[in-house]
Design a protein around this motif. Structure first.
Motif, PDB file in Angstrom:
ATOM      1  N   GLU A  41       0.761  -1.548   0.312  1.00  0.00           N
ATOM      2  CA  GLU A  41      -0.107  -0.240  -0.037  1.00  0.00           C
ATOM      3  C   GLU A  41       1.111   1.316   0.057  1.00  0.00           C
ATOM      4  OE1 GLU A  41      -4.212   1.463   2.395  1.00  0.00           O
ATOM      5  OE2 GLU A  41      -2.241   0.416   3.347  1.00  0.00           O
ATOM      6  N   HIS A  42       1.951   1.299   0.607  1.00  0.00           N
ATOM      7  CA  HIS A  42       2.659   2.605   1.239  1.00  0.00           C
ATOM      8  C   HIS A  42       4.566   2.703   0.160  1.00  0.00           C
ATOM      9  CE1 HIS A  42      -0.620   4.120   2.639  1.00  0.00           C
ATOM     10  NE2 HIS A  42       0.307   3.532   4.423  1.00  0.00           N
ATOM     11  N   GLN A  43       5.018   3.532   0.074  1.00  0.00           N
ATOM     12  CA  GLN A  43       5.769   2.899  -0.559  1.00  0.00           C
ATOM     13  C   GLN A  43       7.551   2.482   1.010  1.00  0.00           C
ATOM     14  OE1 GLN A  43       7.937   7.010  -1.216  1.00  0.00           O
ATOM     15  NE2 GLN A  43       5.456   7.836  -2.044  1.00  0.00           N
ATOM     16  N   HIS A  44       8.116   1.498   0.035  1.00  0.00           N
ATOM     17  CA  HIS A  44       9.491   1.438   0.801  1.00  0.00           C
ATOM     18  C   HIS A  44       9.061  -0.107   1.861  1.00  0.00           C
ATOM     19  CE1 HIS A  44      11.923   4.302  -0.393  1.00  0.00           C
ATOM     20  NE2 HIS A  44      11.153   4.661  -0.036  1.00  0.00           N
ATOM     21  N   TYR A  45       7.480  -0.762   1.029  1.00  0.00           N
ATOM     22  CA  TYR A  45       7.340  -1.945   1.644  1.00  0.00           C
ATOM     23  C   TYR A  45       6.529  -1.253   3.456  1.00  0.00           C
ATOM     24  CZ  TYR A  45      10.502  -2.575  -1.366  1.00  0.00           C
ATOM     25  OH  TYR A  45      11.607  -2.513  -2.596  1.00  0.00           O
ATOM     26  N   LYS A  46       6.033  -0.759   3.246  1.00  0.00           N
ATOM     27  CA  LYS A  46       5.053  -0.769   4.444  1.00  0.00           C
ATOM     28  C   LYS A  46       3.317  -0.292   3.779  1.00  0.00           C
ATOM     29  CE  LYS A  46       8.143   1.881   6.830  1.00  0.00           C
ATOM     30  NZ  LYS A  46       9.588   0.864   6.945  1.00  0.00           N
ATOM     31  N   GLY A  47       2.565  -0.597   5.231  1.00  0.00           N
ATOM     32  CA  GLY A  47       1.233  -1.371   4.881  1.00  0.00           C
ATOM     33  C   GLY A  47       0.450  -2.122   4.449  1.00  0.00           C
ATOM     34  N   ARG A  48      -0.780  -2.592   4.221  1.00  0.00           N
ATOM     35  CA  ARG A  48      -1.363  -3.728   3.989  1.00  0.00           C
ATOM     36  C   ARG A  48      -0.379  -4.256   2.767  1.00  0.00           C
ATOM     37  NH1 ARG A  48      -6.943  -2.807   1.764  1.00  0.00           N
ATOM     38  NH2 ARG A  48      -6.198  -1.039   1.221  1.00  0.00           N
ATOM     39  N   ILE A  49      -0.300  -5.945   2.772  1.00  0.00           N
ATOM     40  CA  ILE A  49       0.082  -6.469   1.917  1.00  0.00           C
ATOM     41  C   ILE A  49      -0.838  -7.348   0.683  1.00  0.00           C
ATOM     42  CG2 ILE A  49       2.579  -8.270   1.295  1.00  0.00           C
ATOM     43  CD1 ILE A  49       3.753  -7.497   4.065  1.00  0.00           C
TER      44      ILE A  49
ATOM     45  N   ILE B 289       7.028   3.319  -6.548  1.00  0.00           N
ATOM     46  CA  ILE B 289       6.984   2.997  -8.371  1.00  0.00           C
ATOM     47  C   ILE B 289       6.057   4.468  -8.401  1.00  0.00           C
ATOM     48  CG2 ILE B 289       6.569   0.719  -8.625  1.00  0.00           C
ATOM     49  CD1 ILE B 289       3.737   0.979  -8.512  1.00  0.00           C
ATOM     50  N   HIS B 290       6.525   4.960  -7.699  1.00  0.00           N
ATOM     51  CA  HIS B 290       5.735   6.248  -7.393  1.00  0.00           C
ATOM     52  C   HIS B 290       6.925   7.748  -8.297  1.00  0.00           C
ATOM     53  CE1 HIS B 290       2.137   6.934  -4.641  1.00  0.00           C
ATOM     54  NE2 HIS B 290       2.949   6.147  -4.155  1.00  0.00           N
ATOM     55  N   GLU B 291       8.560   7.526  -8.567  1.00  0.00           N
ATOM     56  CA  GLU B 291       9.314   8.117  -8.841  1.00  0.00           C
ATOM     57  C   GLU B 291      10.003   7.566 -10.291  1.00  0.00           C
ATOM     58  OE1 GLU B 291      12.670   7.128  -6.233  1.00  0.00           O
ATOM     59  OE2 GLU B 291      11.662   8.982  -4.764  1.00  0.00           O
ATOM     60  N   ILE B 292       9.801   8.627 -10.417  1.00  0.00           N
ATOM     61  CA  ILE B 292      10.816   8.349 -12.348  1.00  0.00           C
ATOM     62  C   ILE B 292      12.105   7.379 -12.319  1.00  0.00           C
ATOM     63  CG2 ILE B 292      12.318   9.267 -13.707  1.00  0.00           C
ATOM     64  CD1 ILE B 292      11.533  12.179 -12.886  1.00  0.00           C
ATOM     65  N   PRO B 293      11.880   6.314 -13.201  1.00  0.00           N
ATOM     66  CA  PRO B 293      11.158   6.193 -14.610  1.00  0.00           C
ATOM     67  C   PRO B 293       9.487   5.679 -14.616  1.00  0.00           C
ATOM     68  CG  PRO B 293      12.260   4.209 -14.578  1.00  0.00           C
ATOM     69  CD  PRO B 293      12.563   5.173 -12.601  1.00  0.00           C
ATOM     70  N   TYR B 294       9.313   5.063 -13.511  1.00  0.00           N
ATOM     71  CA  TYR B 294       7.594   4.072 -13.055  1.00  0.00           C
ATOM     72  C   TYR B 294       6.824   5.021 -13.549  1.00  0.00           C
ATOM     73  CZ  TYR B 294      11.265   0.935 -12.066  1.00  0.00           C
ATOM     74  OH  TYR B 294      12.319   0.124 -12.078  1.00  0.00           O
ATOM     75  N   ASN B 295       6.659   6.553 -12.094  1.00  0.00           N
ATOM     76  CA  ASN B 295       5.419   7.716 -12.268  1.00  0.00           C
ATOM     77  C   ASN B 295       4.089   6.575 -12.170  1.00  0.00           C
ATOM     78  OD1 ASN B 295       7.378   9.273 -12.293  1.00  0.00           O
ATOM     79  ND2 ASN B 295       7.156  10.141 -14.061  1.00  0.00           N
TER      80      ASN B 295
END
Length: 136
Positions: free
Chosen positions: A13-21, A82-88
């Motif tokens: 759910e969140h960046q860096h493998y945090k939150g719900r899986i 996956i929010h960052e470039i190059p993925y966006n």
């Protein structure tokens, strides 16, 4: 009969493998069915027990349901943001599929996307260093 998926996707759910899986081994036409619609921000993709049967398999993440819209193709590896470039592509995933023939969205796992050279003194003089990842 035991399952032997080619790839195992852990979507977070969140960046860096945090939150719900959310663990996904089969194609899913609508991530809302598992409570993950438009809420995936980081991904781990593992080679499953059946990977050797088709070692070019990739996971494909789609912007819309029923495998429509923009897509993000990822090979096995870890993708912490996956929010960052190059993925966006953070928080827009609405369906997930798999394919042996898809070309991955660069950079592939292990690629360094940018290298910065810094110098202590003006005019590129003095001690210098290469930066290949975030530095606090």
């Amino acid at each position: 009969m035991p399952i032997s998926p080619r790839l195992v996707v852990e979507a977070y759910e969140h960046q860096h493998y945090k939150g719900r899986i959310f663990t996904i081994v089969d194609p899913i036409a609508d991530t809302a069915e598992i409570g993950a619609n438009d809420s995936i921000s980081s991904i781990k993709i593992y080679k499953g027990p059946g990977f050797n049967a088709s070692p070019n398999y990739k996971a494909i993440f789609y912007e819309h349901t029923n495998f429509q819209g923009r897509r993000l193709v990822l090979a096995p590896g870890f993708y912490p943001n996956i929010h960052e470039i190059p993925y966006n592509f953070g928080e827009v995933i609405s369906s997930i599929n798999y394919s042996p023939a898809a070309n991955p969205t660069p950079p592939e796992y292990g690629t360094i996307p940018i290298i910065v050279e810094i110098f202590r003194d003006p005019h590129f003089l003095g001690q210098h260093a290469l930066i290949m990842r975030d530095v606090s």
